[in-house]
Write an enzyme that holds these catalytic residues in place. Structure first.
Site, PDB file in Angstrom:
ATOM      1  N   GLY A 193       0.844  -1.195   0.000  1.00  0.00           N
ATOM      2  CA  GLY A 193       0.000   0.000   0.000  1.00  0.00           C
ATOM      3  C   GLY A 193       0.873   1.236   0.000  1.00  0.00           C
ATOM      4  NE  ARG A 250       4.991   8.963  -7.519  1.00  0.00           N
ATOM      5  CZ  ARG A 250       5.422   7.709  -7.325  1.00  0.00           C
ATOM      6  NH1 ARG A 250       6.610   7.341  -7.749  1.00  0.00           N
ATOM      7  NH2 ARG A 250       4.664   6.822  -6.717  1.00  0.00           N
ATOM      8  CG  ASP A 261       5.218  -3.257  -5.228  1.00  0.00           C
ATOM      9  OD1 ASP A 261       5.745  -4.370  -5.397  1.00  0.00           O
ATOM     10  OD2 ASP A 261       5.820  -2.291  -4.731  1.00  0.00           O
TER      11      ASP A 261
HETATM   12  P1  AMP Z   1       9.048   1.324  -3.314  1.00  0.00           P
HETATM   13  O1  AMP Z   1      10.318   0.535  -3.174  1.00  0.00           O
HETATM   14  O2  AMP Z   1       9.246   2.817  -3.307  1.00  0.00           O
HETATM   15  O3  AMP Z   1       8.179   0.850  -4.431  1.00  0.00           O
HETATM   16  O4  AMP Z   1       8.240   1.043  -1.950  1.00  0.00           O
HETATM   17  C1  AMP Z   1       7.795  -0.227  -1.587  1.00  0.00           C
HETATM   18  C2  AMP Z   1       6.813  -0.121  -0.457  1.00  0.00           C
HETATM   19  O5  AMP Z   1       7.427   0.421   0.717  1.00  0.00           O
HETATM   20  C3  AMP Z   1       5.624   0.782  -0.740  1.00  0.00           C
HETATM   21  O6  AMP Z   1       4.503   0.212  -0.136  1.00  0.00           O
HETATM   22  C4  AMP Z   1       6.012   2.074  -0.082  1.00  0.00           C
HETATM   23  O7  AMP Z   1       4.896   2.855   0.238  1.00  0.00           O
HETATM   24  C5  AMP Z   1       6.734   1.572   1.146  1.00  0.00           C
HETATM   25  N1  AMP Z   1       7.708   2.569   1.681  1.00  0.00           N
HETATM   26  C6  AMP Z   1       8.903   2.911   1.151  1.00  0.00           C
HETATM   27  N2  AMP Z   1       9.504   3.846   1.916  1.00  0.00           N
HETATM   28  C7  AMP Z   1       8.673   4.112   2.954  1.00  0.00           C
HETATM   29  C8  AMP Z   1       8.719   4.989   4.087  1.00  0.00           C
HETATM   30  N3  AMP Z   1       9.764   5.784   4.313  1.00  0.00           N
HETATM   31  N4  AMP Z   1       7.664   4.967   4.943  1.00  0.00           N
HETATM   32  C9  AMP Z   1       6.618   4.173   4.736  1.00  0.00           C
HETATM   33  N5  AMP Z   1       6.507   3.329   3.702  1.00  0.00           N
HETATM   34  C10 AMP Z   1       7.515   3.294   2.809  1.00  0.00           C
HETATM   35 MG    MG Z   2       6.590   1.419  -5.424  1.00  0.00          MG
END
Ligand code: AMP
Ligand code: MG
Length: 478
Positions: free
Chosen positions: A83, A169, A245
């Protein structure tokens, strides 16, 4: 032109398991540091007025239509419930020409899906995302876009304190393969149907009345992803984190965290610091695309046939088109890159041999095609080798057979071979300056990246930069 956002939220018509409408997390001293005037204009927004909406871009304003999305995903092959842990969709904006887009904040604070994370983002990685998404757009590759970056004035903890930032974005939607995985795992078949119908209404409305609309929808996603990934390959782009995702139903690219453009050609190139097994290496990207689409198809199975066998047959029929479509786009593109107008038998062997020579001579991917385009044959790294000379001769012969004037050949090549890409050393320099509060180098680099097919940019932007003594690394979750 309008100056006010007037958001809609058609997504909230889905059942509430698909989203969370939590509280905002205002920051003290928001400061707008990057703003994409071109994009604002193309969305039908008056840029100057919108630039004053710093509070909105900082996530400081409570917006009725705002929500964070639930999704799941296979991360490096492992299934997880995820999410928007640090993202908030402010709402959907309908442009004057009727295109519906999501406007999303990234780094705006914790949500119901944060899983212990701080919900925040740092300036450097948001600048990277801004630069790469704008570069992708200019290269003609479908992508979500960056509208603004706000510095929050707050420190966040990563490896040491960093300046916090919120990136705005814009995307055709944020529906992912992982959204379907979530519906299948957390909901019922009715939820998968509701989501599929919503996705069709949004991205493929012409299919709404088709009797086999779910099959055709799967086919559309297959097509869009095959083309997207083929086009990545053709500019040497490595996404770095092709989790389900991070794969949009729309066929736009997203999440430019641990990504980079390949300089020295090598099919095994990996930039992500955690990708030890090379799952998302350059040459693996097309296969991962296919694997991810199979995960989408699995969620749709109950919608694809009366019996499991029938549904699997229908899914496979669409999934197998991926390889065909991918190859067609990739090899046609590669032929164009060497100046061939129409691809014919033998051409794939010719381009294969070029790639082999590039691999053996550790050639720069972009600059090899650039040199070919400019006719600077002597600067090709394999120009003096016997097999290199043989290739050049075979290539010239094949070009000659086309009977096209040279300027037409060059025109084809210029359309497919960028002169400038976001070189890692420039991106790093821009990020470093931005972290110190100077966004000048980012703006300067953006100007160049917006015209990747312009061959007149100074050689500084064309150079792969000083040789590295260690592999270039990029990071997730920054
Ligand atoms: P991503 O690698 O950016 O696609 O992130 C993968 C998942 O980790 C997604 O669900 C993001 O919302 C969550 N996520 C990444 N960084 C953070 C953060 N600093 N705080 C909360 N959720 C995070
Ligand atoms: Mg992502």
């Amino acid at each position: 032109m309008t100056t006010n956002w007037n958001f809609e939220a058609s997504y909230l018509e889905l059942r509430d398991i698909f989203y969370d409408q939590g509280n905002i997390h205002p920051v003290d001293k928001p400061e707008l540091v990057l703003f994409n005037t071109q994009l604002a204009e193309s969305l039908g927004l008056a840029p100057v007025a919108i630039q004053n909406e710093v509070d909105l871009f900082a996530g400081n304003r409570q917006v009725e239509t705002a929500f964070s999305q639930a999704y799941a995903g296979h991360q490096f092959g492992n299934f997880t419930m995820l999410g928007d842990g640090r993202a908030l969709i402010l709402g959907e904006w309908v442009t004057p020409n009727g295109k519906r887009v999501d406007v999303q904040l990234k780094g705006s604070g914790p949500t119901a899906y944060s899983r212990g994370g701080d919900g925040r983002a740092a300036v450097g990685p948001m600048v990277r995302e801004y630069l790469i998404s704008e570069a992708m757009h200019a290269l003609g590759i479908p992508t979500n876009r960056a509208l603004a970056v706000v510095k929050t004035g707050e420190a966040i903890m990563r490896q040491g304190p960093k300046h916090g930032a919120v990136l705005t974005r814009v995307a055709s939607s944020h529906l992912r393969v992982g959204t379907f995985q979530y519906a299948a795992a957390a909901g019922s078949i009715d939820d998968v149907i509701a989501l599929a119908d919503y996705a069709i209404r949004r991205h493929d409305p012409d299919l709404m009345d088709a009797p086999n609309r779910y099959e055709q929808f799967l086919g559309r996603v297959v097509e869009r992803q095959a083309r997207l990934i083929a086009n990545w390959q053709l500019v040497g782009f490595i996404h770095g984190v092709m989790n389900t995702d991070n794969m949009f139903i729309s066929g736009e690219g997203l999440d430019y965290g641990p990504c980079a453009f390949m300089d020295t050609y090598h099919p095994h190139t990996v930039f992500s610091s955690i990708d030890h097994e090379g799952r998302y290496a350059y040459a693996n990207q097309p296969y991962i695309g296919s694997w991810n689409l199979a995960r989408l198809a699995e969620t749709l199975l109950p919608l694809l046939g009366e019996t499991k066998e029938e549904a699997v047959d229908v899914a496979n029929k669409q999934l197998t088109r991926y390889t065909e479509l991918y190859k067609e786009t990739y090899f046609t593109g590669l032929a164009h890159k060497v100046g061939l107008y129409a691809r014919k038998e033998g051409d794939d062997a010719l381009t294969d041999e070029l790639l082999r020579l590039m691999l053996e001579t550790e050639a720069d991917y972009t600059n090899t095609f650039r040199s070919l385009t400019l006719g600077e044959i002597e600067s090709l790294p394999f120009a003096t080798r016997e097999d290199g000379k043989a290739w050049i001769q075979a290539w010239r012969k094949r070009i000659g057979e086309q009977g096209l004037p040279n300027e037409d050949v060059v025109r084809i090549m210029r359309q497919y071979n960028p002169s400038v890409i976001p070189r890692n050393h420039h991106v790093e320099k821009a990020i470093l300056s931005a972290e110190r509060g100077d966004f000048g180098p980012t703006e300067a680099l953006l100007q160049v990246l917006r015209e990747p097919y312009n061959y007149d940019h100074s050689s500084e932007y064309v150079s792969p930069g000083p040789p590295r003594t260690y592999p270039y690394q990029t990071f997730c979750g920054t």
